[in-house]
Design a protein around this motif. Structure first.
Motif, PDB file in Angstrom:
ATOM      1  N   ASP A 253       0.828  -1.194   0.000  1.00  0.00           N
ATOM      2  CA  ASP A 253       0.000   0.000   0.000  1.00  0.00           C
ATOM      3  C   ASP A 253       0.874   1.261   0.000  1.00  0.00           C
ATOM      4  N   ALA A 254       2.187   1.073  -0.087  1.00  0.00           N
ATOM      5  CA  ALA A 254       3.123   2.185  -0.231  1.00  0.00           C
ATOM      6  C   ALA A 254       3.942   1.958  -1.496  1.00  0.00           C
ATOM      7  N   ALA A 255       4.259   3.034  -2.186  1.00  0.00           N
ATOM      8  CA  ALA A 255       4.975   2.914  -3.452  1.00  0.00           C
ATOM      9  C   ALA A 255       6.366   2.328  -3.222  1.00  0.00           C
ATOM     10  N   PRO A 256       6.680   1.174  -3.835  1.00  0.00           N
ATOM     11  CA  PRO A 256       8.020   0.606  -3.676  1.00  0.00           C
ATOM     12  C   PRO A 256       9.053   1.435  -4.424  1.00  0.00           C
ATOM     13  N   GLU A 257      10.262   1.458  -3.910  1.00  0.00           N
ATOM     14  CA  GLU A 257      11.341   2.157  -4.591  1.00  0.00           C
ATOM     15  C   GLU A 257      11.763   1.348  -5.814  1.00  0.00           C
ATOM     16  N   LYS A 258      12.028   2.035  -6.919  1.00  0.00           N
ATOM     17  CA  LYS A 258      12.394   1.350  -8.154  1.00  0.00           C
ATOM     18  C   LYS A 258      13.687   1.914  -8.713  1.00  0.00           C
ATOM     19  N   TYR A 259      14.418   1.064  -9.413  1.00  0.00           N
ATOM     20  CA  TYR A 259      15.674   1.465 -10.047  1.00  0.00           C
ATOM     21  C   TYR A 259      15.444   2.636 -10.997  1.00  0.00           C
ATOM     22  N   TYR A 260      14.357   2.577 -11.761  1.00  0.00           N
ATOM     23  CA  TYR A 260      14.124   3.578 -12.800  1.00  0.00           C
ATOM     24  C   TYR A 260      13.456   4.843 -12.272  1.00  0.00           C
ATOM     25  N   ASP A 261      13.299   4.959 -10.948  1.00  0.00           N
ATOM     26  CA  ASP A 261      12.827   6.229 -10.394  1.00  0.00           C
ATOM     27  C   ASP A 261      13.845   7.333 -10.653  1.00  0.00           C
ATOM     28  N   LYS A 262      15.118   6.942 -10.748  1.00  0.00           N
ATOM     29  CA  LYS A 262      16.178   7.904 -11.006  1.00  0.00           C
ATOM     30  C   LYS A 262      16.779   7.674 -12.383  1.00  0.00           C
ATOM     31  N   LYS A 263      16.931   8.744 -13.133  1.00  0.00           N
ATOM     32  CA  LYS A 263      17.617   8.693 -14.412  1.00  0.00           C
ATOM     33  C   LYS A 263      19.019   9.224 -14.208  1.00  0.00           C
ATOM     34  N   ALA A 264      19.846   9.171 -15.251  1.00  0.00           N
ATOM     35  CA  ALA A 264      21.224   9.637 -15.105  1.00  0.00           C
ATOM     36  C   ALA A 264      21.750  10.169 -16.432  1.00  0.00           C
ATOM     37  N   VAL A 265      22.682  11.090 -16.324  1.00  0.00           N
ATOM     38  CA  VAL A 265      23.378  11.658 -17.483  1.00  0.00           C
ATOM     39  C   VAL A 265      24.850  11.814 -17.130  1.00  0.00           C
ATOM     40  N   TYR A 354      28.951  -4.505 -16.976  1.00  0.00           N
ATOM     41  CA  TYR A 354      28.926  -5.333 -15.771  1.00  0.00           C
ATOM     42  C   TYR A 354      27.933  -4.832 -14.736  1.00  0.00           C
ATOM     43  N   ASP A 355      27.361  -3.658 -14.966  1.00  0.00           N
ATOM     44  CA  ASP A 355      26.395  -3.129 -13.987  1.00  0.00           C
ATOM     45  C   ASP A 355      25.033  -3.793 -14.166  1.00  0.00           C
ATOM     46  N   HIS A 356      24.212  -3.719 -13.120  1.00  0.00           N
ATOM     47  CA  HIS A 356      22.832  -4.211 -13.200  1.00  0.00           C
ATOM     48  C   HIS A 356      21.946  -3.297 -12.351  1.00  0.00           C
ATOM     49  N   LEU A 357      20.851  -3.783 -11.855  1.00  0.00           N
ATOM     50  CA  LEU A 357      19.823  -2.933 -11.251  1.00  0.00           C
ATOM     51  C   LEU A 357      19.964  -2.723  -9.755  1.00  0.00           C
TER      52      LEU A 357
END
Length: 553
Positions: A253-265, A354-357
């Protein structure tokens, strides 16, 4: 004299034959280093929970980078990353600081996400009064396409579908001035829902979304509101339903944190030239279509049948937009090693990310296939090439890219900062080479994407598959300039020829269930062997002989 000459010729021939035989034997021995036991030993650690999912700026990724660098060192691969400096200890006299290359290429990225500071205002001039209606983020609109805090206060203009076709003399921007304005634009193009219509057949676009953005930017628009001919009645976030956030195994009932909540440049980049793009609710769209004075169904039918633009100016209406961004500066690392060739100024770059989520909501995304498999592939090929005992003609760089999942940032940084990218003769990429799709019941299908003009790459791979008994059913895809979501794209963009190996997409893609236990070791080993054989050949050949001859007309 003739007998002596014949003896000399036979001696030279036997020497050359012995050399070729020795070389063939060295490759035969080297390929044996690519075996299930070795692959398991590396991937079991690289994709273990200790690596915490290898998100590019986290402790787990730094641990993984150190592991990759240590394996390159074990295999005898020289470092070719940033220069590092060692200084004498206090009291040491006569010892000068020493500079030597490291295995790491460090750089900064900016991670960012939308903050809570968001506002959208529809402003109208009505009978001499100023009427302002404010709408809520997440309920009536969503926003993308911005990297920093942004404020816009601008008039609006309707541009129909916002498309152009010069051959048909159709141009939604021709009769309106959009410079410095926010455009209202319907999804799609005339006739796009009716595949039997003449408009659909004449106006089919291969890159519609990118073309639409390009046309709007060229015309001078500063923002876009996307309208839909089928209104999304489920738009927005509801707050009253229990367990309203469902994603895989998560019910909350609470929004889970997600990898794609943050973008990057990349921190060194300029701001991207993109339009703030706004998606809106049904009620906000109704407000806007009233102002446009347009019936959606009639607009769609008329555009399809007549191919006539319905663009129009809208007087007395402005939109105010304020959007806040939370950002942070972080350091990440590519891992780089090399085997120096006879030619120190011609390069083949062999890479895999080699990176992942990372780790979210108590789940570790181990990324065994994506892309632990490709990373182990690069390490194994480095080891095998070194094991041949032969110095290659070209210098081979082995790269483990970071921040691929954030937008190919590691490979992009490398390409942008390589001194003379024209000296890179080839990029070979490995991404997800350890699994099969659900439909691949035999478990031997894989894909090779390559720069189309180098059609000889395909023939070379076919020969190696057949001659070495590799159980691979390869789909070959040649493209003028291969593009996509893997690290060959920045190289192809700079006209560097590429070869990219992949096995398959599967249900565990970007899920916590992408684990080592599901890797198909024989298939993975065969793909790596094919990669090794190709690279060994191409590093010692003139790449031009694999290129299709072009005829100048």
């Amino acid at each position: 004299m003739r007998i002596k000459t014949l003896f000399v010729q036979l001696t030279v021939f036997c020497f050359l034959l012995g050399g070729l035989s020795s070389q063939a034997q060295s490759v035969e021995e080297a390929i044996k280093t690519i075996n299930e036991s070795s692959l398991k030993a590396q991937l079991n650690f690289l994709a273990s929970d200790w690596m915490e999912g290898r998100e590019s700026d986290t402790r787990g990724a730094f641990m993984a980078g150190d592991y990759i660098a240590s394996m390159l060192q074990v295999f005898g691969i020289e470092p070719c990353g940033d220069m590092e400096y060692t200084f004498p200890f206090a009291g040491q006299r006569g010892v000068r600081p020493e500079a030597k290359p490291s295995y790491f290429q460090k750089f900064n990225i900016i991670k960012y996400k939308m903050s809570d500071k968001q506002s959208f205002s529809l402003v109208r001039e009505v009978n001499g009064a100023r009427l302002v209606k404010n709408f809520d983020y997440g309920i009536d609109y969503n926003l993308s396409g911005i990297e920093t805090d942004t404020e816009i206060d601008a008039p609006v203009v309707f541009v129909g579908y916002g498309v152009k076709n010069d051959s048909l003399k159709y141009n939604d921007f021709a009769k309106v001035n959009v410079r410095g304005k926010i455009i209202l634009r319907f999804d799609g193009y005339p006739g796009f829902r009716d595949t039997t219509s003449n408009s659909y057949k004449k106006l089919k676009f291969s890159n519609l979304w990118s073309d639409k953005e390009k046309w709007a930017l060229e015309a001078g628009a500063i923002g876009v509101i996307n309208l839909s001919t089928f209104q999304n009645k489920e738009f927005g976030k509801v707050h009253n339903l229990p367990l309203r956030y469902e994603s895989g195994e998560i019910e909350s009932d609470a929004a889970p944190e997600k990898y794609y909540d943050k973008k990057a440049v990349l921190a060194i980049d300029s701001l991207k030239r993109s339009l703030p793009a706004i998606r809106i609710s049904a009620r906000l769209q109704n407000e806007l279509t009233v102002l446009i004075n347009i019936d959606i169904l009639s607009f769609e039918v008329d555009a399809k049948n007549n191919l006539k633009s319905a663009s129009k100016e809208i007087s007395g209406v402005r939109i105010g937009l304020k959007s806040g961004i939370e950002s942070e500066l972080v350091t990440v690392r590519n891992v780089l090693g090399m085997i120096e060739g006879v030619n120190k100024n011609e390069f083949i770059v062999v890479g895999a990310h080699y990176d992942h989520l990372g780790k979210y909501n108590g789940y570790i995304f181990n990324g065994a296939d994506d892309n632990g498999s490709g990373t182990v592939g690069v390490l194994s090929i480095a080891r095998a090439l070194k094991a041949t005992g032969k110095k290659p003609e070209k210098t081979i760089i082995f790269a483990a890219w970071t921040a691929e999942e954030k937008g190919l940032l590691g490979s992009e940084y490398f390409v942008k900062n390589f001194p003379g990218v024209y000296r890179i003769g080839l990029n070979v990429n490995f991404d997800m080479i350890g699994r099969s799709s659900v439909k691949d019941t035999v478990g031997n299908k894989c894909g090779i994407e390559y720069t189309k003009i180098y059609s000889g790459f395909q023939e070379l791979s076919k020969k190696f598959v057949n001659d070495n008994g590799l159980n691979l059913d390869v789909k070959y895809t040649g493209s003028e300039k291969p593009s996509g979501g893997s690290d060959y794209a920045p190289f192809a963009e700079k006209e560097v020829p590429v070869i990219s190996f992949a096995a398959a997409m599967h249900p565990d893609y970007h899920q916590p269930t992408d684990d080592v236990a599901k890797i198909e070791w024989k298939k993975m080993a065969d793909i790596i062997k094919l990669g090794f054989l190709n690279i060994n050949e191409l590093a010692n050949s003139d790449l031009k002989k694999y290129k299709v001859a072009t005829t100048i007309k």
